[in-house]
Design a protein around this motif. Structure first.
Motif: not given
Length: 346
Positions: A12-19, A26-29
């Motif tokens: 869940w940590e990884k997912q929160v970082y990504l979100e 935005g698209e720069s990710l």
């Protein structure tokens, strides 16, 4: 830009970082290469990450000059901790590597944990729970004491120390403090009296260690000044382990000092004890093992309790920290520098 995010233990940590990064960038990710790993960054793992531009680390990472030598493209270290004793700050400055720490994400969290440890000792809660789980309902060894009217001595009144003072004042405790920069607002708000370290140790019923760790605070509590504490006092350390000399604590217990108890969330030899699964990998020095053994000896005393460096460890604090890391990465990606100035102790 390649970013390594170390010591990620939960999906869940990884997912929160990504979100959060997606919301910020935005698209720069899509221009960033993100590497998530459960490993710490240290001399044993650095070879796999030699092309990093940004390293996001945590408490078990150890960034020495040797590690920095193997990270030629590194521009920024973000540590998800308040303390920076696991980073060679001077070596980073020589190489032009910026360092950002996180002093605000958990100051209330750590203060609450500190107060929780005080209550646990004062009310003999850990002993009571242990006895009852063994079907022993006697009151022997469970006589506690009130905190109202007692004197708490806070060594270090930074963000966390201020919060401890606020809560202690609400309990009805008298407050002594020691700091190189006394806070006048604390005097007015919570009737804090600033005194020398020696006076604090002599007169406090509860001693709380809250200073950052650096060369001048190494063994700030030591074999000499531990002799000043009251026989029935208690000592709490939720700052950094090496601020308190383990040998001093052993001496105190052997000489019937600190009978109110000792509660440690941090301790000398911590890296060995928190990474026991790596004990056969030759990661630690003989000195590390010696410190760990002395620390383990403390647990043979019934009035000593430990928590495994979890004073900061709540879901709320982790979420705040993730938000801060994402904002710091965003700032660096957009501006190629940090807009916030960070200060460190040496």
């Amino acid at each position: 830009m390649k970013i390594g995010i170390f010591e990620i233990e939960r999906d869940w940590e990884k997912q929160v970082y990504l979100e959060t990064l997606r919301q910020n960038l935005g698209e720069s990710l899509g221009n960033l290469e993100l590497v998530f790993t459960s490993e710490p960054l240290d001399s044993f793992t650095v070879n796999a990450y030699s092309d990093l531009n940004v390293a996001v680390i945590y408490i078990n990472s150890l960034v020495t000059e040797k590690v920095l030598d193997q990270l030629p493209n590194l521009k920024l270290i973000i540590t998800r901790t308040t303390g920076t004793d696991h980073i060679d700050i001077l070596a980073c400055q020589k190489r032009g590597v910026a360092v950002a720490n996180s002093p605000y994400f958990a100051f209330t969290t750590v203060a609450e944990h500190t107060i929780g440890l005080i209550f646990t000792l004062a009310k003999r809660i850990a002993t009571a729970i242990s006895k009852v789980k063994n079907l022993n309902f006697s009151r022997e060894g469970l006589l506690g004491f009130d905190l109202f009217g007692k004197t708490i001595g806070i060594i270090g009144t930074g963000n966390i120390g201020k919060e401890v003072a606020r809560i202690a004042y609400g309990i009805g405790m008298k407050i002594l403090a020691h700091d190189i920069k006394p806070d006048l607002q604390l005097k007015e708000k919570f009737e804090v009296s600033y005194v020398s370290l020696e006076e604090l140790l002599k007169h406090s019923d509860v001693i709380v260690v809250m200073v950052p760790y650096y060369s001048k605070t190494h063994h700030m509590i030591n074999l000499e000044n531990i002799k000043l504490v009251k026989d029935e006092a208690m000592l709490i350390n939720t700052a950094r382990g090496p601020i308190v000399d383990t040998e001093a604590l052993i001496w105190a217990l052997q000489n019937r000092k600190l009978q109110g108890g000792i509660a440690l969330d941090v301790f000398e030899g911590e890296r060995v004890l928190l990474e026991m699964e790596k004990i056969l990998e030759n990661r630690f020095s003989p000195q590390d093992y010696e410190k760990a053994l002395k620390t383990l000896h403390l647990l043979s005393y019934p009035n000593v309790i430990f928590t495994p460096h979890t004073a900061h460890y709540t879901k709320d604090a982790l979420q705040r920290n993730i938000n801060w890391v994402a904002e710091t990465i965003t700032q660096f990606v957009k501006n190629k520098c940090l807009l916030t100035t960070y200060s460190f102790y040496f």
